[in-house]
Motif scaffolding. Structure first.
Motif, PDB file in Angstrom:
ATOM      1  N   SER A  63      18.042  44.265 -14.711  1.00 16.59           N
ATOM      2  CA  SER A  63      19.754  44.358 -14.518  1.00 16.59           C
ATOM      3  C   SER A  63      21.257  43.631 -14.390  1.00 16.59           C
ATOM      4  O   SER A  63      20.689  42.960 -13.699  1.00 16.59           O
ATOM      5  N   PHE A 121      20.128  50.193 -23.394  1.00 19.42           N
ATOM      6  CA  PHE A 121      19.800  50.271 -22.252  1.00 19.42           C
ATOM      7  C   PHE A 121      18.119  49.525 -21.939  1.00 19.42           C
ATOM      8  O   PHE A 121      17.591  49.199 -20.873  1.00 19.42           O
ATOM      9  N   LEU A 162      19.615  59.210 -21.043  1.00 21.16           N
ATOM     10  CA  LEU A 162      20.688  58.275 -20.618  1.00 21.16           C
ATOM     11  C   LEU A 162      21.717  58.778 -19.947  1.00 21.16           C
ATOM     12  O   LEU A 162      22.195  58.501 -18.321  1.00 21.16           O
TER      13      LEU A 162
END
Length: 431
Positions: A73, A79, A7
């Motif tokens: 998104s 995430f 990430l």
């Protein structure tokens, strides 16, 4: 790399900014073996309703026994929400494994992809590796030069509602924005298009003509809404000559009925084009089981606490219509945070008449408008305004100062409402 390191690597690519064009994406995917060329893609672009439409399509296909990837998104809480198969998020270890591979390829190829390009490449690689039957692919920004548009063909291009947003990048008129969104339409392909302003539709029609693509317009004038509240909606409609009675969805707002009909129109076309085995029962189950967090979503009962991602005029109008329909005359509090590059004044103009109390906060995003600055903008509409810099402080203050019979709505930014959702759910568990 482990998950957190992955990430961090993705986030560090922010420094490369947004670059329109597909060369970097093309080079990266080539190094990965062009996984996107092996996928059956349902490509979805538009200003509002992309995620909901993708979710309806995915849910119906899943109920019909297909293995379906869903790429969306931004994420709300984690995430891994961005890359899903049949409702399950990609595993953290898969993120780490694929990002490690991508990092190696990037270093070998001496290319500099953006954050969105890296995540999109990871999604293509993962879906190909997992052997999905279809991918519902939501465009990130625009369409023509969006990283998702690296695909050469799609089973269908779906265009949702188009309005002004990202004007600094996509253009300052609906026609210019429609041209960017319509860039996903492929040569000799098919576009399923949401009925909207002539300004947008005329541009899409011209693109279809130029690309020899079939244009199918989905109209919403033959809908009978039988039930609509904050729990579900039941309606009758006709889709491509087929009559459906008592379809039910759990997503709230008239616009979600329209989004479900757009999705079902795409399904009906795919059934005919690809001979898919999809029954009416699959469709009914798929619609009612569709979930799309953060879009007029009730997360608490007393007080009724709703979160919504409305961040532009079109989204604000949909939220205002839902408030008018479900909470007319009730005392309402708004918890709001926005990004500075949005049409803040346009959104406030639409929403402020519905609220007698407002709490402003600052979303965790470098583009966020400061809560005090937002408070100043709102002061010309509402007298009772409180500014809380952190989202946690804002949520605590809102809940402590709201009675059980009040309506609380949090809106203004998808980058904020996911944190609000997490905090409220945490407080409910603690209490």
């Amino acid at each position: 790399m482990n998950y957190q390191e992955s990430l961090n690597y993705i986030n560090e690519s922010h420094k490369f900014g947004i670059r329109l064009g597909l060369d970097n994406m093309r080079n990266l995917l080539e190094l990965l073996g062009n996984p996107q060329d092996k996928l059956n893609v349902i490509h979805v672009a538009g200003t509002n309703g992309k995620g909901s439409t993708c979710s309806f399509i995915t849910s119906i296909l899943k109920e019909s026994g297909y293995k379906v990837g869903l790429y969306t998104s931004p994420f709300l809480e984690t995430f891994t929400e961005r890359i899903r198969i049949n409702g399950d998020n990609i595993l953290e270890e898969d993120v780490a494994r694929i990002v490690t591979l991508i990092k190696e390829k990037i270093e070998q190829g001496d290319i500099y992809p953006t954050e969105f390009e890296i995540v999109t490449a990871m999604a293509f690689y993962y879906y190909c590796e997992q052997g999905v039957d279809f991918v519902a692919l939501e465009v990130g920004l625009g369409g023509r030069y969006d990283a998702t548009n690296i695909i050469k063909t799609s089973d269908i291009s779906v265009i949702t509602s188009i309005s002004l947003d990202h004007v600094g990048i996509l253009g300052d008129t609906v026609a210019k924005i429609a041209y960017e969104k319509g860039g996903i339409i492929k040569e000799n392909g098919t576009a399923i298009v949401y009925d909207q302003s002539d300004e947008a539709k005329d541009v899409i029609k011209d693109i279809c003509k130029e690309k020899n693509a079939k244009y199918i317009e989905v109209k919403f004038d033959d809908i009978s809404i039988k039930q609509s509240d904050i729990y579900s909606q039941v309606y009758d409609c006709s889709i491509m000559g087929k009559k459906y009675d008592d379809l039910e969805i759990k997503l709230i707002g008239d616009h979600q009925i329209n989004n479900s009909i757009l999705a079902l129109s795409a399904i009906e076309f795919l059934k005919e084009k690809k001979g898919l085995n999809i029954t009416e029962e699959n469709i009914r189950k798929g619609l009612i089981n569709t979930k799309w967090p953060g879009r007029i979503e009730k997360i608490m009962e007393k007080p009724i606490f709703i979160i919504d991602g409305a961040h532009n005029e079109d989204g604000a109008r949909s939220l205002a219509k839902a408030i008018d329909k479900n909470f007319n005359g009730k005392k309402a509090t708004l918890l709001i945070g926005m990004l500075e590059d949005k049409d803040i004044n346009g959104v406030l103009e639409i929403l402020m008449p519905y609220f007698n109390k407002v709490i402003t906060t600052t979303p965790d995003n470098p583009r966020a408008i400061d809560s005090e600055k937002l408070k100043d903008k709102i002061s010309k509409y509402v007298d009772n305004i409180v500014s809380k810099p952190s989202i946690e402080e804002a949520v605590e203050y809102t809940l402590k100062n709201s009675s059980e019979d009040e309506i609380v709505i949090s809106a203004g930014s998808l980058y904020m409402i996911g944190t609000v959702r997490t905090l409220v759910n945490k407080m409910l568990v603690l209490n």
